[in-house]
Design an enzyme around this catalytic site. Structure first.
Site, PDB file in Angstrom:
ATOM      1  N   ASP A  31       0.861  -1.184   0.000  1.00 40.64           N
ATOM      2  CA  ASP A  31       0.000   0.000   0.000  1.00 40.64           C
ATOM      3  C   ASP A  31       0.894   1.229   0.000  1.00 40.64           C
ATOM      4  OD1 ASP A  31      -2.948   0.997   0.453  1.00 40.64           O
ATOM      5  OD2 ASP A  31      -1.675   2.226   1.742  1.00 40.64           O
ATOM      6  N   GLU A  43       1.007   5.697   0.241  1.00 35.59           N
ATOM      7  CA  GLU A  43       0.393   7.011   0.431  1.00 35.59           C
ATOM      8  C   GLU A  43       1.118   7.966  -0.508  1.00 35.59           C
ATOM      9  OE1 GLU A  43      -2.271   7.215   2.084  1.00 35.59           O
ATOM     10  OE2 GLU A  43      -2.115   5.234   2.982  1.00 35.59           O
ATOM     11  N   HIS A  66      -5.500   4.942   6.381  1.00 32.97           N
ATOM     12  CA  HIS A  66      -4.789   5.742   5.385  1.00 32.97           C
ATOM     13  C   HIS A  66      -3.315   5.931   5.750  1.00 32.97           C
ATOM     14  CE1 HIS A  66      -8.424   6.416   3.213  1.00 32.97           C
ATOM     15  NE2 HIS A  66      -9.009   7.004   4.222  1.00 32.97           N
ATOM     16  N   ASP A 116      -2.731  -0.156   6.298  1.00 38.25           N
ATOM     17  CA  ASP A 116      -3.633  -0.530   5.206  1.00 38.25           C
ATOM     18  C   ASP A 116      -3.187  -1.819   4.533  1.00 38.25           C
ATOM     19  OD1 ASP A 116      -4.869   1.787   5.871  1.00 38.25           O
ATOM     20  OD2 ASP A 116      -4.729   2.736   3.910  1.00 38.25           O
TER      21      ASP A 116
END
Length: 605
Positions: free
Chosen positions: A40, A42, A181, A186
């Protein structure tokens, strides 16, 4: 889920060597033997072409066992937008001393080596990582990729989960870690979601990596029995029409290879549930061969509009459009109409939705003090007339009470007309100013609404200018080299495809051109700015004309767009909204509506 080519099976042993009958679970790679790297990211936005990674998190698992974790903040080399900082909790100060993505990639690629990459909304995460690798000169391996969001949409029903957001699936599968998030959390939640989905797939016969890569809702025996419907179709471009036992058209489609395309409806490569239902009702498939792929696209649109097949979702009602009209009267106003007339008015559109048209009107009113009342006004105001509250707010010059004469009011109208037909910058400037004022006050909902109004106006203006430019031309003849070495020829009259032909390889194209000009459809000029076809057809023609390698053989009239037109603004706006849409990588794309999330609006550089 992205399926990659699987390695070819190894050659048999030399003659004389013993052969062993493989068990069924040995015919592929059992899922229990697959090492998954669940990742994952960001980021600062949604576009991997223009935004940057701020955090990478990954978990390596095999047979339900957690083998390792990878987590690091990443210095994006740019300012993190406030909305992203609020969403993720990652600030500029947190990443100031973090390594950049060039330093992080080698460690991540080593961690993920030999694994199957898993991500929720995998095109987002894999797209960022692949782009970063290419930008910094690293080889991106040909990973198998599993998208848990896509897999969930194939496995779960609406009764199981109302949507396929990661947060929703985390609740459904009772994940040990809740998504917040942040990359590692995540990724950890996605591990449990993956395991939950694989448990659902087991009873459906999905036991190997190969079966997972090609998993669908399964082809029914009814679908398989109808494969013969494709056998008599040609290997040629054209349009195919599915119909039922009463001759009613069920579905219309197009393809460069009719037979190959129609056969896919009876195999596992067709994953749409409504298509399975359609095939169950179909008793016949007709084909209309076309000279070129563009002709097939146009014929498909015209047939869908004419027959309105129940299983076609798009293009069925081209007549259901709305236009924004700047009226012709002493004190013009903006109104919404269903058709364009030859009345010298200025039109903007077409809009597929009245709500979107209303947003574009609101943007015009934000930029220009054009009256918003609907009554007709003469040059002399009626006695006893009272100005509305918009006059007090400075949003209207109140021609209803004689506060402005026709000459001064005409200047506002001329500016609005110029914004529609030439340069939308005044509207963009007015909307950006308002968006910034709301954002400064942290009134993001209002900022979002104004952003949507600006988007509706800019996109409609760009569409109108492009379509109107082609619709003005009485005739355009264009050519493109065909794959066989000849020429694909298309004749366009007032934005409508009037004829198509192919000149054979090695032959002079002029005889074919002469025949095309003689046999082509006669097209009457339409009221401007509309084309003599649907807007969608004209846009398909424009897409073909704008391809590399297109040669304009003959142009009657002028095919031009304003140099300061809306296309540049539209490109900037689309990239901004695309970045915002991807800001929340776990969104379920079935229900994602970018208009609900605020972004920072900036004028075009």
């Amino acid at each position: 889920m992205t399926a990659h080519a699987l390695p070819a099976p190894s050659a048999p042993s030399a003659p004389g060597a013993g052969y062993v009958q493989a068990a069924f679970d040995e015919l592929g790679t059992p899922l229990r033997d697959v090492t998954f790297c669940v990742v994952d990211l960001e980021t600062t936005g949604g576009s991997h072409a223009s935004e940057s990674i701020t955090e990478v998190g990954a978990v390596k698992v095999r047979a339900g066992e957690w083998l390792g974790e990878f987590q690091t903040l990443v210095n994006p080399g740019t300012v993190i937008p406030p909305f992203i900082a609020v969403l993720t909790g990652i600030t500029d100060g947190m990443v100031a001393s973090a390594p950049n993505i060039k330093a992080v990639l080698p460690a991540f690629l080593e961690f993920a080596e030999g694994c199957v990459i898993v991500a929720h909304n995998a095109p987002f995460d894999v797209g960022f990582l692949r782009t970063a690798a290419l930008q910094h000169g690293y080889h991106w391996p040909s990973f198998h990729v599993v998208d848990t969001a896509l897999l969930a949409r194939r496995v779960l029903t609406r009764d199981d989960a109302p949507n396929c957001k990661l947060s929703t699936l985390a609740t459904v599968f009772h994940t040990r870690v809740k998504p917040v998030h942040r990359a590692l959390a995540d990724a950890q939640a996605t591990v449990d979601v993956l395991h939950g989905l694989l448990e659902r797939l087991g009873p459906l016969g999905v036991q190997t990596l190969e079966e997972l890569a090609t998993f669908t809702s399964r082809v029914s025996p009814q679908q398989r029995r109808k494969r013969h419907l494709a056998e008599k179709l040609p290997h040629a471009p054209g349009v195919y029409i599915f119909s039922d036992d009463r001759g009613r058209t069920l579905y219309v489609g197009k393809s460069k290879d009719l037979r190959t395309r129609v056969r896919t409806y009876f195999t596992a490569s067709e994953t749409r549930s409504r298509m399975g239902e359609m095939v169950g009702l179909a008793t016949q498939v007709k084909a209309i061969e076309c000279t070129t792929p563009l002709e097939a696209e146009v014929r498909e649109l015209r047939l869908i509009a004419a027959t309105k097949p129940r299983y076609n979702r798009r293009s069925r009602f081209p007549e259901r459009v709305t236009w924004v009209k700047l009226t012709v009267e002493p004190f013009p106003r903006v109104s919404l109409v269903k058709e364009v007339r030859r009345d010298d008015a200025t039109y903007l559109g077409p809009f597929g939705s009245r709500k979107v048209a209303e947003k574009a009107v609101a943007a015009l009113h934000e930029a220009f003090p054009i009256r918003q009342c609907t009554q007709k006004l003469g040059r002399i105001p009626k006695q006893g007339a009272n100005a509305c509250v918009l006059y007090e707010l400075g949003r209207c010059d109140a021609p209803c009470v004689g506060a402005i004469d026709t000459e001064a009011y005409a200047e506002h109208v001329a500016q609005a007309k110029a914004a529609i037909e030439n340069d939308p910058q005044p509207v963009v400037d007015a909307m950006v100013k308002r968006i910034r004022s709301y954002a400064a006050l942290e009134r993001y909902e209002e900022a979002s609404r104004h952003r949507d109004r600006m988007a509706a106006f800019v996109r409609a203006t760009a569409r109108t200018q492009r379509i109107a430019a082609l619709a003005r031309c009485p005739q355009i003849l264009a050519a493109k080299r065909s794959d066989e070495g000849g020429w694909e020829l298309h004749l366009v009259r007032y934005g409508r495809l009037a004829g198509a032909a192919v000149s054979p390889a090695g032959a002079h194209p002029q005889p074919t051109i002469d025949l095309l000009l003689t046999d082509a459809e006669v097209v009457e000029p339409p009221p401007p700015p509309t084309p003599a076809a649907t807007a969608e057809e004209t846009e398909r023609i424009l897409a073909w004309l704008e391809q590399p390698g297109i040669r304009l053989v003959e142009v009657e009239g002028e095919w031009t767009c304003p140099t300061s037109g809306a296309q540049g603004q539209s490109s900037w706006l689309d990239s901004t909204l695309k970045a915002q849409e991807g800001a929340v990588s776990s969104e379920d794309r079935r229900g994602l509506r970018p208009i609900h999330q605020p972004v920072r609006a900036q004028p075009q550089p």
